[in-house]
Scaffold this active site. Structure first.
Site, PDB file in Angstrom:
ATOM      1  N   ARG A  99       5.897 -12.604   9.638  1.00  0.00           N
ATOM      2  CA  ARG A  99       6.445 -11.251   9.445  1.00  0.00           C
ATOM      3  C   ARG A  99       7.835 -11.188  10.035  1.00  0.00           C
ATOM      4  O   ARG A  99       8.148 -11.909  10.981  1.00  0.00           O
ATOM      5  CB  ARG A  99       5.633 -10.234  10.243  1.00  0.00           C
ATOM      6  CG  ARG A  99       4.311  -9.860   9.701  1.00  0.00           C
ATOM      7  CD  ARG A  99       3.680  -8.847  10.643  1.00  0.00           C
ATOM      8  NE  ARG A  99       3.948  -7.484  10.198  1.00  0.00           N
ATOM      9  CZ  ARG A  99       3.222  -6.877   9.262  1.00  0.00           C
ATOM     10  NH1 ARG A  99       2.227  -7.483   8.683  1.00  0.00           N
ATOM     11  NH2 ARG A  99       3.504  -5.638   8.908  1.00  0.00           N
ATOM     12  N   LYS A 131       4.436   0.903   9.831  1.00  0.00           N
ATOM     13  CA  LYS A 131       4.544   2.099   8.985  1.00  0.00           C
ATOM     14  C   LYS A 131       3.990   3.323   9.709  1.00  0.00           C
ATOM     15  O   LYS A 131       4.481   4.430   9.529  1.00  0.00           O
ATOM     16  CB  LYS A 131       3.785   1.879   7.669  1.00  0.00           C
ATOM     17  CG  LYS A 131       4.614   1.110   6.651  1.00  0.00           C
ATOM     18  CD  LYS A 131       4.009   1.233   5.259  1.00  0.00           C
ATOM     19  CE  LYS A 131       3.029   0.114   5.022  1.00  0.00           C
ATOM     20  NZ  LYS A 131       2.519   0.069   3.638  1.00  0.00           N
ATOM     21  N   GLU A 151       0.872  -1.164   0.000  1.00  0.00           N
ATOM     22  CA  GLU A 151       0.000   0.000   0.000  1.00  0.00           C
ATOM     23  C   GLU A 151       0.915   1.221   0.000  1.00  0.00           C
ATOM     24  O   GLU A 151       1.817   1.326   0.837  1.00  0.00           O
ATOM     25  CB  GLU A 151      -0.893   0.007   1.248  1.00  0.00           C
ATOM     26  CG  GLU A 151      -1.865   1.169   1.181  1.00  0.00           C
ATOM     27  CD  GLU A 151      -2.799   1.293   2.378  1.00  0.00           C
ATOM     28  OE1 GLU A 151      -2.781   0.419   3.259  1.00  0.00           O
ATOM     29  OE2 GLU A 151      -3.528   2.294   2.404  1.00  0.00           O
TER      30      GLU A 151
HETATM   31  P1  ATP Z   1      -0.056  -1.588   6.798  1.00  0.00           P
HETATM   32  O1  ATP Z   1      -0.134  -1.595   8.268  1.00  0.00           O
HETATM   33  O2  ATP Z   1      -0.049  -0.232   6.192  1.00  0.00           O
HETATM   34  O3  ATP Z   1      -0.955  -2.577   6.095  1.00  0.00           O
HETATM   35  P2  ATP Z   1       2.064  -3.319   5.951  1.00  0.00           P
HETATM   36  O4  ATP Z   1       3.393  -3.321   6.602  1.00  0.00           O
HETATM   37  O5  ATP Z   1       1.228  -4.529   5.982  1.00  0.00           O
HETATM   38  O6  ATP Z   1       1.389  -2.084   6.565  1.00  0.00           O
HETATM   39  P3  ATP Z   1       1.796  -3.303   3.080  1.00  0.00           P
HETATM   40  O7  ATP Z   1       2.148  -2.209   2.167  1.00  0.00           O
HETATM   41  O8  ATP Z   1       0.385  -3.732   3.148  1.00  0.00           O
HETATM   42  O9  ATP Z   1       2.287  -2.842   4.489  1.00  0.00           O
HETATM   43  O10 ATP Z   1       2.747  -4.544   2.833  1.00  0.00           O
HETATM   44  C1  ATP Z   1       2.996  -5.093   1.581  1.00  0.00           C
HETATM   45  C2  ATP Z   1       3.398  -6.516   1.732  1.00  0.00           C
HETATM   46  O11 ATP Z   1       4.531  -6.627   2.568  1.00  0.00           O
HETATM   47  C3  ATP Z   1       2.307  -7.345   2.367  1.00  0.00           C
HETATM   48  O12 ATP Z   1       2.165  -8.547   1.620  1.00  0.00           O
HETATM   49  C4  ATP Z   1       2.801  -7.644   3.738  1.00  0.00           C
HETATM   50  O13 ATP Z   1       2.369  -8.895   4.172  1.00  0.00           O
HETATM   51  C5  ATP Z   1       4.320  -7.582   3.573  1.00  0.00           C
HETATM   52  N1  ATP Z   1       4.951  -7.162   4.817  1.00  0.00           N
HETATM   53  C6  ATP Z   1       4.707  -6.030   5.501  1.00  0.00           C
HETATM   54  N2  ATP Z   1       5.427  -5.989   6.637  1.00  0.00           N
HETATM   55  C7  ATP Z   1       6.157  -7.122   6.671  1.00  0.00           C
HETATM   56  C8  ATP Z   1       7.102  -7.679   7.582  1.00  0.00           C
HETATM   57  N3  ATP Z   1       7.442  -7.044   8.696  1.00  0.00           N
HETATM   58  N4  ATP Z   1       7.659  -8.870   7.280  1.00  0.00           N
HETATM   59  C9  ATP Z   1       7.338  -9.501   6.150  1.00  0.00           C
HETATM   60  N5  ATP Z   1       6.462  -9.047   5.252  1.00  0.00           N
HETATM   61  C10 ATP Z   1       5.863  -7.871   5.496  1.00  0.00           C
END
Ligand code: ATP
Ligand code: MG
Length: 567
Positions: free
Chosen positions: A269, A279, A42
């Site tokens: 994660r 974020k 996002e």
């Molecule tokens: P938000 O809280 O804004 O949803 P987010 O960290 O999930 O934050 P996204 O932009 O939705 O952000 O993440 C894009 C992709 O990265 C998603 O598939 C998510 O699962 C993965 N991702 C995000 N944070 C992590 C993390 N700490 N470790 C592994 N993968 C991650």
């Protein structure tokens, strides 16, 4: 497919559970042997090291098995999103070494299709406009063990629903006054199936679609369908989406034929010690100027790590090392540091820079004489060659490399003791000078001309070797020393305190009076990385000017955190 017969057995052992599943699907001929993944950020912030883990999985698995990986921006919330984030995300993925080729998509590309689907849901009695407040809807949700309550608007007519939904999008109603909900099951044991919200009103221009829409799909209504529209075969994400999976499947089952289904699989994660990965929190640090920006070298963002001096290779090696599992955990940041040390040990040119200089005068060395000595660029890589370093009567050494009253086993300089000056001679300390405040200002020594480095029989052995620079030839540089951004291992776990109170006040120390050997000035350009002998790995910062080079410390030579903490 990429795995050849011969390599199969050895490869298999190292496959993670997602690769095993993908491999099996391909072998079974699912999806006509097609593999298509996607990375779906996002655009509401910069990417961080956690995203790198997801990127390495999504793009990496496509590479490994001869598939394709799309980049899709899941841009369903215009309030928080911005092109600045879109641009930075693209830059960071490229820097990591991955390529989406011509497959750049946006969930907003599918807004018209999703709208049509929503209309179809309404017509089929599978969606309704709920005029209750968000609070009321939340109250009626129930708990995992208690069924929820059905909304009083749940059974309104199709015509009324269609009319209200159209008008929601025309901007006739205020934000929060109504939502479109899927009519599924308020008693489902899965909370996400209890009439989830599909659309809400947002009166904020979208970075791609402008003011076309006032009703926007929820992430949950957009994500699974976007995968389906794109032909994504394997939708790999993090564990928190496991409970959303039945909902994504349900949405798609309502309209899709039996052509194919994206297969969602979840992994853990990445969480790292001494930092935060949310974020929202990272944005707060930036907005409240608690760091210098998204690319502050203390940030766990990709651009922060890049500026700090991390390489794509070190990040990928780190991700490889930690692997993918089904259990969330906390990874020690020293593992990440280990990866960059390992990489730079192979590649970084060794130079001498004195961070906290004190003068060393070689009293028996001829005044005005300058000798050019050979210095190895990298003992790990002979092909890296050598460069020259000027030696003269007045040098700088580290202040901590001299002690007036040394403890036992201090193998550096003190009166009557000998050390080797790296690439040069053995010197013996003969005395020192103090100013009126008792601060040592100069150290004196005599050198032994028969002990020149590299000479056959260069003479006796000494226990300590010091780095140094020539006082008249060195260049002044600024050095920024970074430490962990937070004082506690897991700032997100602390319940008592706001995470901002847990910031490490000593996470940045700026040294403005450092002295580098002159060679450094001739090869430094932003992003260039060096090993400063005995001190650590350093990277030229973008703040450098023609007059002044600024270095970021990537990492010290050894993991000293434990020692410092226990002092
Ligand atoms: P938000 O809280 O804004 O949803 P987010 O960290 O999930 O934050 P996204 O932009 O939705 O952000 O993440 C894009 C992709 O990265 C998603 O598939 C998510 O699962 C993965 N991702 C995000 N944070 C992590 C993390 N700490 N470790 C592994 N993968 C991650
Ligand atoms: Mg997310």
């Amino acid at each position: 497919m990429a795995l050849t017969e011969n390599s199969e057995d050895t490869e298999k052992k190292s496959l993670n559970f997602i690769e095993v599943a993908v491999d099996a699907d391909l072998k079974a001929g699912k999806n006509g042997g097609r593999l298509n993944t996607r990375f779906p950020p996002e655009p509401n912030g910069y990417l961080h090291i956690g995203h790198a883990k997801a990127i390495c999985m999504d793009f990496g698995i496509a590479e490994k098995f001869g598939g394709k990986c799309n980049l899709r921006f899941d841009d369903t919330n215009p309030v928080k999103e911005d092109v600045e984030y879109v641009d930075s995300i693209k830059e960071d993925i490229k820097w990591l070494g991955f390529d989406w080729e011509d497959r750049l998509y946006y969930a907003s590309d599918y807004f018209p299709k999703l709208w049509d689907l929503a209309i179809r849901f309404i017509k089929e009695g599978k969606a309704y406009v709920d005029e209750q407040s968000a609070e009321e809807i939340a109250r009626q949700k129930g708990t995992p063990t208690q069924p929820g309550l059905e909304s009083p608007f749940r059974n309104r007519s199709v015509e009324e629903n269609l009319d209200l939904f159209e008008r929601m999008n025309k901007g006739e109603f205020e934000e929060g006054s109504m939502v479109l909900r899927a009519k599924i099951d308020m008693a489902s044991p899965n909370m996400h199936m209890r009439d989830p919200i599909m659309y809400r009103i947002i009166k904020h221009p979208h970075h791609k679609t402008g003011t076309t829409w006032n009703a926007y799909p929820m992430y949950d209504f957009a994500h699974g369908q976007s995968d389906y529209f794109e032909g994504v075969t394997h939708s790999i994400c993090t564990l928190e989406f496991e409970v959303h999976r039945p909902l994504y499947d349900w949405f798609i089952d309502q309209f899709a034929g039996d052509d194919y289904r994206p297969r969602q699989m979840e992994f853990n994660r990445l969480n790292l010690t001494y930092t935060v990965m949310s974020k929202r929190k990272l944005l707060q640090l930036v907005q409240e100027k608690l760091v210098s920006g998204w690319d502050d070298p203390r940030m766990p963002t990709i651009c922060g790590l890049r500026r700090r001096g991390y390489t794509p290779k070190s990040i990928k090696n780190f991700i490889d090392r930690i692997g993918y599992t089904k259990y969330d955990g906390l990874i020690d940041v020293s593992l990440l540091e280990h990866s960059i040390r390992e990489d730079l040990n192979q590649t970084a040119t060794r130079v001498s820079t004195v961070l906290d200089p004190i003068k060393l005068i070689i009293t028996n060395y001829e005044e005005g004489k300058v000798e050019m000595l050979d210095a190895e660029n990298n003992p790990e890589d002979i092909s890296a060659g050598t460069h020259q370093i000027p030696f003269s009567r007045e040098l700088y050494i580290e202040r901590e490399d001299f002690m007036e009253n040394p403890p036992k086993k201090y193998f550096r300089l003190s009166v009557d003791k000998e050390v080797r000056l790296k690439n040069a001679y053995i010197v013996k300390c003969t005395g020192f000078k103090k100013d009126d405040n008792g601060n040592i200002t100069e150290v004196y020594c005599e050198y032994d001309p028969t002990t020149k480095s590299g000479m056959v029989n260069s003479g006796r052995k000494v226990k300590g070797t010091l780095h140094w620079v020539s006082a008249n030839h060195c260049v002044p540089v600024e050095v920024r020393l970074y430490d962990r951004l937070f004082c506690v291992e897991n700032p997100s776990e602390e319940k008592e305190k706001d995470f901002r109170e847990l910031l490490n006040p000593d996470s940045l120390r700026i040294l403005t009076d450092c002295k580098a050997e002159p060679y450094v000035a001739t090869v430094s350009k932003p992003g260039e990385r060096f090993q400063f002998q005995r001190t650590g790995y350093f990277c030229v910062d973008q703040d450098s000017t023609n007059d002044r080079i600024v270095f970021n410390r990537v990492v010290s030579l050894k993991d000293s955190w434990g020692k410092i903490k226990n002092k």
